[in-house]
Structures are given as structure tokens and as C-alpha cells.
Design an enzyme around this catalytic site. Structure first.
Site, PDB file in Angstrom:
ATOM      1  N   SER A 108      42.270  32.867 -62.202  1.00  0.00           N
ATOM      2  CA  SER A 108      40.820  32.924 -62.045  1.00  0.00           C
ATOM      3  C   SER A 108      40.426  31.787 -61.111  1.00  0.00           C
ATOM      4  O   SER A 108      40.766  30.628 -61.379  1.00  0.00           O
ATOM      5  CB  SER A 108      40.156  32.759 -63.411  1.00  0.00           C
ATOM      6  OG  SER A 108      38.801  33.115 -63.329  1.00  0.00           O
ATOM      7  N   GLU A 109      39.745  32.101 -60.006  1.00  0.00           N
ATOM      8  CA  GLU A 109      39.588  31.082 -58.961  1.00  0.00           C
ATOM      9  C   GLU A 109      38.690  29.926 -59.358  1.00  0.00           C
ATOM     10  O   GLU A 109      38.644  28.915 -58.664  1.00  0.00           O
ATOM     11  CB  GLU A 109      39.138  31.715 -57.637  1.00  0.00           C
ATOM     12  CG  GLU A 109      37.794  32.396 -57.642  1.00  0.00           C
ATOM     13  CD  GLU A 109      37.920  33.900 -57.833  1.00  0.00           C
ATOM     14  OE1 GLU A 109      38.888  34.352 -58.471  1.00  0.00           O
ATOM     15  OE2 GLU A 109      37.027  34.619 -57.351  1.00  0.00           O
TER      16      GLU A 109
END
Lengths: 232, 219
Positions: free
Chosen positions: B45-46
Site C-alpha cells: 500500500s503506497e
């Protein structure tokens, strides 16, 4: 020793002047400096440039400062959750610079690391590259991006000590550590403030050298944007 | 025509054991539900997490733990947390094996447009430009045509680009296609009940059809 501890959010942000450039940590509403934002609403400072991944929602986060027209310009990667924002943008009251999220993170990191510019492939061949220097390295095209620095960086951590060392929790870390390094004055609000020596040096994410003011925040709402659950 | 779940199921077949994967918002997020049992992958998840777990139960909800779509999540055993700068460092340096994201248009050269419609409210590109500029392998989940029947698989994108020459594979509601480096869509599979002729009519860009085109197997 310099005392970095201030009484509350008001004391921490009181000297933020009109037209100041601010960085505000957080991703969505996660890990935002809630107390500092509330205090800025009270000081009524105007003409702010806010560097922040997002712009809050209508009634929380930076959205509150938009409502009171205290923000002149937003520098962000994604601003899509906010109707008042949209209205001000379309009417020309608000200036917006949109930056790819990784470029934003790295520009802030560069600002805190003394690196004035760097090359990234993000945005090559798109409107983001317009007017920027393009260079080829090992057969791939990159564009030059400059550092970002702020007059004041407002960050939110989980734990901090009176020397300004910070520990973040979960994905509330996000932009906070880089922003802490890139402010002329960095203000940290923490959920738990402990005396120097109580935090394990092995666990510290942001060394106190980057933090000029610290205070224990209160009344954290930690609003959730998308409450998603597994039903059992 | 495949529905969203069908597209997600077909993309899940592209996943290999041990991959680090970034899933975009929308259909790509659904892919996580159809990764074959026994296969171990790590979802990135960035906003700063490797090892996204399932959505929490009511009593597990933690406002300090969200994904890039701002949804509450949990962490898998072995998860790791980091800053946004480190997150995009791993994306830019090609450590993420597979990126799955949505698109409004893709060109036969692998250009992608998915962030802006001129004249409409512009919300921003988020992390999409960084992801498409650096990912080793990009699979796009998309509708083959717009609601009024216009092809979204084009010779040249009409919307502002997110990235150039980057898309490798497309799973649409009608077909699975490779994007060839010389500039063409290569038809690999048909959605159940869809003919090659229908796909031809729905594809504006150059389409290469070689031999018998099999129907997708979803389960």
C-alpha cells in the site's frame, strides 16, 4: 538545554505568519496534525501555502482551513474528497499544484536532506513534465524535480520525548517523517510525551534534531474516511 | 461480458507465488479476494505498508491503519511499515513485481490515461504516475468500451496521459490482450460468450489475432 516543549497547540503555532509556507503530515485524514490545524483556525492566519498529500474533507483536516479561506495555495497529489475545495478551485480563489505522490514525497525528503534537485521517471511524457529538464540515464528518460522546504512543518507522531525524538504508529507515519526534516521550524504534536531517556533509541523514527517544538496533543478524533469491516 | 468480479478473477490468475503487488483502487482491490489459496503474495500500500491483511472486524478497527484508498485494514503476519518516501523508493527502484490498476484509455503503444478528464473536476494523480513509470509489470483492468460504445483501446489516447509505453497486459470485460512493444494489441482470450468479431469491432487500435482465440477460464 533548549526547551522544545510548548504548552499547547496555540503556543506552538502562534507565530505562524500570513503567507507562510506550511507542510502538514498525513495521508487522507490518517496521521494529520489535528491540534495544530484547530489552533490555526483560531489564530486566523491567512494566505497560507499548504504542502500536504491531500486537502482533508469538507469538515475536517485542512478542509477546515479552506472553509475559513485561510489557504491561498495547495501543493498536493490528490484532492478529491472536498466539495468546498472544488468550489474555490473552479472560482479561482484557490491555487493548486498537483504533483505525483512519489515525487511529492521525494521533493520533501530532498528538502530535508540538502539535495536541491533530482531526476525521477514519474510523469515523463505527461503534462507534469512540461517545462522541466529531461535527461536520459541508461536508456530511460527522467525529469528533474526540485526540493520542497517549508517555513513551518506540522507533524503528528504517536510518541515523542522532550528532546523532540518521534515514533509514529501504523500508516499514520506516511509523509510525517520527511516533512519533519524539511521545515525551518518543525512542530510535532504527539499523543504521548515522555521525558528524555524514556524512548528506546533503537525505535526512534525521527531524531530530535529535526524537531523544534513539541507538545502533547489532546482530544484526538482520528476520523475514518472509509470505514470498511469484515463481517463475521 | 465480464462484470467487475469476473475481471478481478481473471487478473488473479496472473499472480505468482512470492510476488510483491500493488493494487489500485476499484476492481484491482477486488483481485486480492481471488488469489489462489496456498499462494503467498505480499500486497503493498503506497501510503506505507507491505503486507495488507483483510478488512478488520468492528473491534479491530484502527484509524491509524488504512490502505491507499483510505479504507480501514489489518496487517498480515510479517508486515512492515514505512514512510511515503521509502514506499515510492521501492516502487521507483522496481522492487514491486506487479502493479494492477484501472484505466480510462490505453493506446496500442501502451500509453495509459487514468487521472484527468479536461473540463471536469481534477482530483489529482495520486501515486499513479510514479507507479506506471517504474513498475516492472503493469496489468490494466478496464471496460473495453465507454457507455456509448466508443472503444477505450485506442491508436492514441485522447485524454491526458498518466504514463507512456508502460502497459503490458489488459484484462477488459471482453478480452485479455498483450500490448506489444511495436505498437499493437495482441488478442489472447475472449470473455465467455464474446466473439472475436465483437472484440474487433470494439477495438480501435491495431489488433493482432493469430490462430484460435480461446475463451477465458475463470474458476
Amino acid at each position: 538545554m533548549i526547551n522544545k516543549v510548548v504548552k499547547d497547540a496555540h503556543d506552538a503555532v502562534n507565530d505562524i505568519h500570513d503567507n507562510a509556507i506550511l507542510m502538514l503530515g498525513g495521508f487522507g485524514l490518517c496521521g494529520i496534525p489535528e491540534n495544530c490545524i484547530s489552533a490555526l483556525l483560531k489564530t486566523g492566519v491567512k494566505g497560507l501555502t499548504c504542502i500536504s498529500n491531500n486537502a482533508g474533507v469538507d469538515d475536517f483536516g485542512i478542509g477546515l482551513l479552506l472553509k475559513t479561506r485561510q489557504v491561498r495555495k495547495m501543493i498536493s497529489s490528490y484532492v478529491g474528497e472536498n466539495a468546498e475545495f472544488e468550489r474555490q478551485l473552479l472560482s479561482g480563489e484557490l491555487e493548486v499544484e498537483l504533483i505525483p505522490q512519489g515525487t511529492l514525497a521525494e521533493r520533501v525528503r530532498a528538502g530535508g536532506a540538502g539535495i536541491p534537485a533530482f531526476f525521477t521517471p514519474a510523469g515523463y511524457g505527461t503534462e507534469v513534465a512540461e517545462g522541466k529538464e529531461i535527461r536520459e540515464f541508461e536508456g530511460k528518460k527522467y525529469l528533474m524535480e526540485h526540493w520542497l522546504r517549508a517555513d513551518f512543518s506540522l507533524v503528528k507522531a504517536w510518541k515523542g520525548d522532550t528532546s523532540g525524538n518521534l515514533i509514529f504508529k501504523g500508516t499514520a507515519r506516511n509523509f510525517n517523517p520527511m516533512m519533519a526534516t524539511a521545515g525551518t521550524i518543525t512542530i510535532a504534536e504527539v499523543e504521548e510525551l515522555v521525558p528524555t531517556g524514556e524512548l528506546d533509541p533503537n525505535q526512534i523514527h525521527t531524531p530530535g534534531i529535526f524537531v523544534h517544538r513539541i507538545f502533547k496533543g489532546s482530544g484526538y478524533e482520528k476520523r475514518i474516511e472509509q470505514r470498511t469491516v469484515t463481517r463475521i | 461480458m465480464l462484470d467487475k468480479v469476473g475481471i478481478a478473477k481473471r487478473i488473479a490468475k496472473e499472480v505468482r507465488d512470492g510476488m510483491y503487488i500493488n493494487l489500485g483502487i476499484g476492481i484491482p482491490t477486488l483481485v486480492a479476494n481471488y488469489i489462489p489459496g496456498g499462494m503467498h503474495v505480499v500486497l503493498q500500500s503506497e501510503n506505507g505498508l507491505l503486507g495488507i491483511g483483510p478488512f478488520p472486524t468492528e473491534d479491530q478497527i484502527d484509524p491509524d491503519l488504512i490502505n491507499a484508498g483510505k479504507q480501514t485494514i489489518t496487517m498480515m503476519p510479517g508486515a512492515a511499515l514505512f514512510s511515503s518516501a521509502e514506499s515510492f523508493g521501492m516502487i521507483r527502484s522496481g522492487k514491486v513485481d506487479l502493479t494492477i490498476l484501472g484505466a480510462m484509455e490505453v493506446s496500442e503503444r501502451g500509453d495509459i490515461a487514468n487521472w484527468k478528464i479536461p473540463g471536469k473536476m481534477v482530483k489529482g494523480m495520486g501515486g499513479a504516475m510514479d507507479l506506471v513509470a517504474s513498475a516492472k509489470n503493469i496489468i490494466v483492468a478496464m471496460q473495453h468500451c465507454s457507455k456509448d460504445g466508443a472503444s477505450k483501446l485506442l491508436k492514441k489516447c485522447s485524454l491526458p496521459l498518466t504514463g507512456m509505453n508502460c502497459v503490458k497486459k489488459i484484462v477488459s470485460d471482453m478480452a485479455v490482450l498483450n500490448v506489444l512493444p511495436e505498437g499493437a494489441f495482441q488478442l489472447l482470450e475472449r470473455a465467455p460468450g464474446i466473439s472475436v468479431e465483437q472484440i474487433k469491432n470494439a477495438t480501435e487500435g491495431k489488433l493482432i489475432i493469430e490462430g484460435e482465440i480461446p475463451e477465458m477460464i475463470l474458476n
